[in-house]
Write a protein that holds these residues in place. Structure first.
Motif, short mmCIF file in Angstrom:
data_model
loop_
_atom_site.label_atom_id
_atom_site.label_comp_id
_atom_site.label_asym_id
_atom_site.label_seq_id
_atom_site.Cartn_x
_atom_site.Cartn_y
_atom_site.Cartn_z
N GLN A 378 0.83 -1.21 0.00
CA GLN A 378 0.00 0.00 0.00
C GLN A 378 0.86 1.26 0.00
O GLN A 378 0.57 2.25 -0.69
CB GLN A 378 -0.92 -0.02 1.23
N GLU A 379 1.97 1.25 0.72
CA GLU A 379 2.86 2.40 0.77
C GLU A 379 3.54 2.61 -0.59
O GLU A 379 3.67 3.74 -1.08
CB GLU A 379 3.91 2.19 1.87
N LEU A 380 3.97 1.51 -1.21
CA LEU A 380 4.58 1.62 -2.54
C LEU A 380 3.59 2.16 -3.56
O LEU A 380 3.92 2.98 -4.42
CB LEU A 380 5.11 0.25 -2.98
N GLN A 381 2.34 1.71 -3.45
CA GLN A 381 1.31 2.20 -4.37
C GLN A 381 1.07 3.70 -4.18
O GLN A 381 0.86 4.44 -5.14
CB GLN A 381 0.02 1.41 -4.16
N ARG A 382 1.08 4.17 -2.94
CA ARG A 382 0.88 5.59 -2.67
C ARG A 382 2.03 6.43 -3.25
O ARG A 382 1.80 7.49 -3.85
CB ARG A 382 0.77 5.82 -1.16
N LYS A 383 3.26 5.96 -3.05
CA LYS A 383 4.41 6.68 -3.59
C LYS A 383 4.38 6.72 -5.12
O LYS A 383 4.71 7.74 -5.74
CB LYS A 383 5.70 6.04 -3.10
N GLU A 384 3.96 5.62 -5.74
CA GLU A 384 3.87 5.58 -7.20
C GLU A 384 2.80 6.55 -7.71
O GLU A 384 2.97 7.23 -8.73
CB GLU A 384 3.57 4.15 -7.65
N LEU A 389 1.44 11.68 -10.36
CA LEU A 389 0.75 12.97 -10.34
C LEU A 389 1.72 14.12 -10.54
O LEU A 389 1.34 15.19 -11.04
CB LEU A 389 0.00 13.14 -9.01
N ALA A 390 2.97 13.94 -10.13
CA ALA A 390 3.96 15.00 -10.31
C ALA A 390 4.44 15.10 -11.75
O ALA A 390 4.97 16.14 -12.16
CB ALA A 390 5.16 14.76 -9.39
N SER A 427 -4.42 13.66 11.55
CA SER A 427 -4.10 13.12 10.23
C SER A 427 -2.74 13.59 9.74
O SER A 427 -2.06 12.87 8.99
CB SER A 427 -5.18 13.55 9.22
N ASN A 428 -2.30 14.77 10.17
CA ASN A 428 -0.99 15.25 9.74
C ASN A 428 0.15 14.42 10.31
O ASN A 428 1.22 14.33 9.72
CB ASN A 428 -0.80 16.72 10.11
N PHE A 429 -0.05 13.84 11.50
CA PHE A 429 0.98 13.03 12.12
C PHE A 429 1.07 11.65 11.48
O PHE A 429 2.10 11.00 11.54
CB PHE A 429 0.73 12.87 13.61
N MET A 430 -0.04 11.22 10.83
CA MET A 430 -0.02 9.89 10.21
C MET A 430 0.81 9.88 8.94
O MET A 430 1.32 8.82 8.52
CB MET A 430 -1.45 9.44 9.90
N LYS A 431 0.96 11.03 8.28
CA LYS A 431 1.74 11.07 7.05
C LYS A 431 3.24 10.98 7.30
O LYS A 431 4.02 10.69 6.42
CB LYS A 431 1.43 12.36 6.28
N LYS A 432 3.65 11.30 8.53
CA LYS A 432 5.08 11.29 8.83
C LYS A 432 5.57 9.88 9.08
O LYS A 432 4.83 9.03 9.49
CB LYS A 432 5.35 12.19 10.07
#
Length: 432
Positions: A378-384, A389-390, A427-432
């Motif tokens: 799931q983390e790899l999919q989010r980074k991809e 998008l960039a 939610s901001n702390f979960m992204k770190k």
């Protein structure tokens, strides 16, 4: 002489009408003088032309005319008096020497009387103009010579040519050429003629250069007459099955690309077979393009590699009351094991409970490992997704070949754990 209020203020008070006779007499003398001068001028012209005795000189005497020439001479004499006749719709004032031309002949129908419908074309009485067609919509009943609106004049005759000449003059003036259509129309016409000739010559040169470079001049020739007239004398006879017996059959229209080209011993083209989202060859079921054909052997080898489904239907089709063979074997084994272990029931129960606890621990470890792997995926999919998008959308790859499959429990749990609620203050702390 006493006057009342109105008599004192009358502008004609004390005027003698007999005094106006002097004005009339003065104008009559002027008219008589004009007539006398006109008669003298006519007399002098006749003397110059015919002489003092009213006859032409002998050298200028006319020969007697025949019947046809006399008729033509009479027609010419009629033209002399045609100028004095008033044309219909005109009024000549001899004193002011002006001719007043009415806007229309009285025999014509007024444009506002052509169609009395209130929703028809608008008539402006001030300018006496009706721009639209009054009988629009009634084309079948409208005579061909009827009034079609004032706007027709703007697009008929030489209006289009004058408009194009004006545009040409404006364009030439913007490019530095001292040109004005109204001030020098001859120069504007000559320049436009030269411009059109050079433009046509330039187009022809471009066409010649393209044909000289790429060829294809034979395709620009006129087609044969049978194609132009949609008929020909070619005869083709077919059988009942559609085969050609006599004559030439029409050629099948093909595309610009090569068709039915078979390579590498294939008997079918690429794309004739499709399976599980892949294209291949129908002759050998091979999905690798430009590969060598293996024929039926390749099809059989592929079928041998495919996994065979488990025979579940045989157990389900067993009649009620009769246990399937697999169940019967398991039951016999369970009975034998129960009979052999009846003496040591306490020891067996304790060992069974320990084995169950070990299996549960193993399953927990396996589920934790799967959940950890799902979280990493799931983390790899989010980074991809962030990377895509960039990127610029024109350089972004397609994702149409992704495989869709059923989600597992671990993947759903990983999504729920990674899901971010924006309303949550943490939610901001979960992204770190």
């Amino acid at each position: 002489m006493e006057h009342d209020f109105e008599g004192k203020r009358d502008r004609w008070n004390g005027y003698d009408p007999s005094e106006y006779a002097q004005v009339v007499e003065e104008y009559s003398k002027v008219e008589e003088a004009k007539k006398h001068l006109k008669a003298e001028k006519l007399h002098t012209d006749d003397v110059d032309e015919f002489g003092q005795d009213g006859l032409k000189p002998a050298d200028e005497a006319e020969e007697p005319k025949t019947g046809d020439e006399a008729l033509l001479d009479d027609d010419g004499n009629e033209d002399k008096y045609a100028d004095d006749m008033e044309m219909p719709g005109t009024k000549v004032d001899s004193k002011q020497r002006i001719t007043v031309r009415n806007l229309r002949i009285r025999e014509d129908t007024a444009k506002y009387l052509i169609n009395l419908d209130l929703s028809s074309a608008h008539y402006d009485p001030k300018t006496r103009s009706m721009r639209e067609d009054p009988s629009q919509g009634n084309v079948a009943t409208k005579p061909p010579s009827s009034f079609q609106g004032d706007n027709v004049i703007r697009y008929s005759g030489e209006t289009d040519r004058i408009a194009k000449s004006q545009l040409f003059a404006w364009d030439a003036y913007e490019k530095g050429v001292d040109l004005h259509l109204q001030a020098d129309p001859t120069k504007a016409a000559m320049l436009r003629k030269q411009y059109e000739e050079k433009k046509d010559e330039f187009k022809q040169n471009i066409e010649k250069n393209i044909l000289a470079k790429y060829g294809g001049e034979e395709y620009l020739e006129a087609p044969p007459k049978e194609l132009l007239l949609a008929q020909s004398e070619s005869f083709v006879q077919y059988s009942r099955r559609g085969d050609v017996i006599r004559g030439a059959e029409k050629a099948v229209i093909r595309s610009r690309y090569e068709e039915d080209v078979l390579i590498n011993n294939h008997t079918a083209v690429w794309g004739s077979y499709w399976d599980a989202g892949n294209w291949g060859y129908k002759c050998c079921h091979n999905f690798v393009k430009m590969s060598y054909c293996t024929g039926m052997a390749g099809i059989l080898a592929k079928r041998a590699k495919e996994p065979t489904p488990e025979p579940v239907a045989a157990e389900e089709e067993a009649p009620p009351g009769v246990a399937p063979s697999g169940k019967r074997k398991r039951q016999s084994k369970e009975e034998s094991s129960s009979s052999s272990s009846s003496s040591d029931s306490d020891s067996d129960s304790s060992s069974g409970s320990s084995s169950d606890s070990e299996e549960e621990k193993d399953e927990g470890k396996m589920s934790k490992k799967k959940l950890k792997a799902a979280l990493e995926a799931q983390e790899l999919q989010r980074k991809e997704a962030e990377r895509l998008l960039a990127l610029d959308e024109r350089k972004r790859p397609y994702n149409s070949m992704t495989e869709s499959k059923k989600l597992t429990k671990e993947e759903i749990e990983a999504y729920q754990l990674k899901k971010v609620h924006h309303d949550d203050p943490m939610s901001n702390f979960m992204k770190k």
